[in-house]
Design a protein around this motif. Structure first.
Motif, short mmCIF file in Angstrom:
data_model
loop_
_atom_site.label_atom_id
_atom_site.label_comp_id
_atom_site.label_asym_id
_atom_site.label_seq_id
_atom_site.Cartn_x
_atom_site.Cartn_y
_atom_site.Cartn_z
N LEU A 192 -10.41 87.92 82.78
CA LEU A 192 -11.81 87.66 82.47
C LEU A 192 -12.41 86.38 82.83
CD1 LEU A 192 -11.08 89.16 78.78
CD2 LEU A 192 -12.15 90.29 80.68
N ALA A 193 -11.75 85.38 82.84
CA ALA A 193 -12.49 84.16 83.03
C ALA A 193 -13.56 83.91 84.05
CB ALA A 193 -11.47 82.83 83.19
N SER A 194 -13.65 84.79 85.07
CA SER A 194 -14.62 84.81 86.26
C SER A 194 -15.97 84.77 85.53
CB SER A 194 -14.33 85.80 87.12
OG SER A 194 -13.25 85.64 87.66
N TYR A 195 -16.20 85.32 84.69
CA TYR A 195 -17.63 85.73 83.78
C TYR A 195 -18.07 84.50 83.22
CZ TYR A 195 -16.95 90.72 84.96
OH TYR A 195 -16.73 91.89 85.46
N PRO A 196 -17.38 84.01 82.23
CA PRO A 196 -17.99 82.68 81.68
C PRO A 196 -17.92 81.25 82.75
CG PRO A 196 -15.94 83.31 80.69
CD PRO A 196 -16.28 84.44 81.49
N LEU A 197 -16.76 81.31 83.48
CA LEU A 197 -16.87 80.41 84.55
C LEU A 197 -18.21 80.46 85.49
CD1 LEU A 197 -13.24 80.14 85.45
CD2 LEU A 197 -14.60 78.55 84.17
N LEU A 198 -18.54 81.60 86.11
CA LEU A 198 -19.66 82.00 86.39
C LEU A 198 -20.93 81.32 85.85
CD1 LEU A 198 -21.64 83.73 88.64
CD2 LEU A 198 -21.63 85.47 86.78
N ALA A 199 -21.09 81.54 84.55
CA ALA A 199 -22.14 81.20 83.70
C ALA A 199 -22.29 79.69 83.85
CB ALA A 199 -22.20 81.69 82.39
N ILE A 200 -21.15 78.88 83.63
CA ILE A 200 -21.03 77.53 83.52
C ILE A 200 -21.21 76.97 84.98
CG2 ILE A 200 -19.50 75.68 83.32
CD1 ILE A 200 -18.08 77.37 81.08
N VAL A 201 -20.83 77.52 86.19
CA VAL A 201 -21.14 77.03 87.32
C VAL A 201 -22.36 76.92 87.73
CG1 VAL A 201 -18.83 76.66 87.83
CG2 VAL A 201 -20.15 78.72 88.88
N LYS A 202 -23.13 78.07 87.49
CA LYS A 202 -24.49 78.56 87.80
C LYS A 202 -25.46 77.58 86.90
CE LYS A 202 -26.01 81.02 90.48
NZ LYS A 202 -25.91 81.06 91.92
N LEU A 203 -25.06 77.27 85.89
CA LEU A 203 -26.02 76.46 84.95
C LEU A 203 -25.83 74.92 85.05
CD1 LEU A 203 -25.64 78.51 81.73
CD2 LEU A 203 -27.84 78.20 83.07
N LEU A 204 -24.36 74.44 85.43
CA LEU A 204 -23.99 73.06 85.34
C LEU A 204 -23.62 72.53 86.84
CD1 LEU A 204 -22.09 72.72 82.00
CD2 LEU A 204 -24.83 72.35 82.51
N GLY A 205 -23.29 73.54 87.71
CA GLY A 205 -22.96 73.09 89.04
C GLY A 205 -21.39 73.04 89.09
N THR A 206 -21.04 72.67 90.41
CA THR A 206 -19.46 72.60 90.72
C THR A 206 -18.74 71.21 90.71
OG1 THR A 206 -20.11 72.39 93.06
CG2 THR A 206 -19.90 74.52 92.32
N GLU A 207 -19.66 70.29 90.40
CA GLU A 207 -19.12 68.99 90.36
C GLU A 207 -18.30 68.65 88.87
OE1 GLU A 207 -18.97 67.35 93.02
OE2 GLU A 207 -19.93 68.91 93.95
N ILE A 208 -17.23 69.10 88.66
CA ILE A 208 -16.47 68.97 87.64
C ILE A 208 -15.89 67.68 87.44
CG2 ILE A 208 -14.80 70.25 86.16
CD1 ILE A 208 -15.47 72.74 87.49
N THR A 209 -15.93 67.02 86.26
CA THR A 209 -14.89 65.53 86.54
C THR A 209 -14.07 65.67 85.71
OG1 THR A 209 -16.43 65.04 84.50
CG2 THR A 209 -17.37 64.62 86.60
N ASP A 210 -13.64 66.59 84.84
CA ASP A 210 -12.29 66.68 84.14
C ASP A 210 -12.28 68.16 83.52
OD1 ASP A 210 -10.03 66.09 83.17
OD2 ASP A 210 -10.63 64.83 81.45
N PHE A 211 -11.04 68.71 83.13
CA PHE A 211 -10.96 69.79 82.66
C PHE A 211 -9.74 70.04 81.70
CE2 PHE A 211 -8.82 69.86 86.89
CZ PHE A 211 -7.45 70.54 86.24
N ARG A 212 -9.54 70.92 80.81
CA ARG A 212 -8.25 71.10 80.06
C ARG A 212 -8.16 72.47 79.65
NH1 ARG A 212 -8.19 70.43 74.63
NH2 ARG A 212 -9.99 69.74 73.74
N PHE A 213 -6.87 73.08 79.20
CA PHE A 213 -6.78 74.42 78.81
C PHE A 213 -5.94 74.27 77.41
CE2 PHE A 213 -6.90 74.32 83.35
CZ PHE A 213 -7.76 75.35 83.59
N ASP A 214 -6.44 75.24 76.51
CA ASP A 214 -5.55 75.45 75.52
C ASP A 214 -5.34 77.26 75.48
OD1 ASP A 214 -5.70 72.75 74.27
OD2 ASP A 214 -7.46 73.31 73.07
N THR A 215 -4.01 77.21 75.16
CA THR A 215 -3.89 78.88 75.39
C THR A 215 -2.60 79.40 74.43
OG1 THR A 215 -3.22 80.51 77.12
CG2 THR A 215 -2.23 78.36 77.24
#
Length: 302
Positions: free
Chosen positions: A153-176
């Protein structure tokens, strides 16, 4: 395909021939085969809708045979694989498109235009959620087929994020939350930018409100569930009397939009390619890979 001009659906390949025959009979196709060489000999372009971990090999084989490719999400499961197949398609003069149907829908494109216009000021945060409850012995919950909330499922919300904010991500993390079989049943993805934050929530074993919220310095945009089938959204301000609602049609399940753009790009209309660029698709693959390899991940046993 009945609603899309310029192409016809000819046949189907499946390594399990009986499944191929049933599919061909159901949709009145001309042929069914379990032989890839036979399949490629009879087509100009391929739509890959196979299990996630098979995409990479099928894309490479299709490009090797000179075929245009529309491939279901996630396109592939790593940054290097994504970079390789896009470079290969470019070198061969072939079209390779990731089939995240939201990217090609009229309502989502209208939403992006308004969000980027400055109408709500500078975007500082994006929150996107997509969950559905799944149970039983199904592909989505099989570790050996890369099942789980993120790959599914993550492709959908990640699409919205990169389309709105771009691809220059400076940091990331996951809780699962991981079940006893090692499948992530609910995951929160945090992406940080120099100028903004974002959160994506996906789940196969936890249900949540499937909204998209875009927060800006002058206002915000609220897209109610199911936001990935964008049909209406509201632009909201401090003074609620200035709020505006927008409406758009989302025909069927959205496949016709991506099919139409796929065929249009094949026929030389490169302008359609902005809706989901190789750079954006590669960025989504890299985030999914980071989760698969458990980078910066906090795991809770469900």
């Amino acid at each position: 395909m009945k609603y899309v001009s310029g192409a016809s659906l000819e046949g189907v390949f499946n390594p399990r021939i009986e499944s191929a025959k049933k599919f061909a009979e159901k949709f009145e196709l001309k042929f069914a085969t379990d032989n890839l060489e036979t399949f490629f000999d009879k087509i100009d372009a391929v739509y890959i809708a196979s299990p996630h971990h098979t995409h990479y090999d099928y894309i490479k084989q299709a490009l090797k045979h000179g075929k245009h490719v529309l491939c279901e999400k996630p396109l592939v499961l790593s940054f290097n694989q994504a970079k390789e197949v896009y470079e290969s398609a470019h070198e061969k003069g072939l079209t390779l498109l990731e089939a995240i149907k939201t990217a090609y829908s009229p309502g989502f494109l209208q939403l992006l235009a308004i969000a980027r216009s400055g109408q709500i000021g500078r975007i500082r945060d994006v929150e996107a959620c997509f969950t559905k409850l799944v149970s039983g012995d199904v592909r989505e919950l099989r570790v050996d087929e890369y099942g789980g909330s993120v790959t599914e499922l993550a492709s959908y919300p990640l699409l919205a994020i990169v389309k709105l904010l771009g691809t220059e991500i400076t940091d990331f993390r996951f809780d699962t939350f991981i079940d006893e079989h090692g499948v992530d049943m609910f995951t929160k993805i945090y992406l940080q930018y120099d100028h903004a934050f974002s959160t994506a929530k996906v789940g196969l074993g936890v249900k949540s409100e499937g909204d998209l919220l875009i927060s800006g310095t002058k206002g915000y945009i609220n897209v109610k569930a199911p936001w990935w089938k964008t049909q209406q959204f509201e632009v909201c301000y401090e003074n609620v009397q200035n709020n505006e609602k927008f409406f758009s049609k989302f025909e069927g399940e959205g496949l016709r939009y991506e099919l139409s753009d796929f065929i249009s790009i094949i026929n030389g209309n490169d302008k359609k390619g902005f809706k989901l660029t190789p750079k954006e698709s590669i960025a989504i693959s890299s985030i999914i890979e980071a989760f698969i390899t458990r980078q910066n991940t906090t795991i809770i046993k469900a």
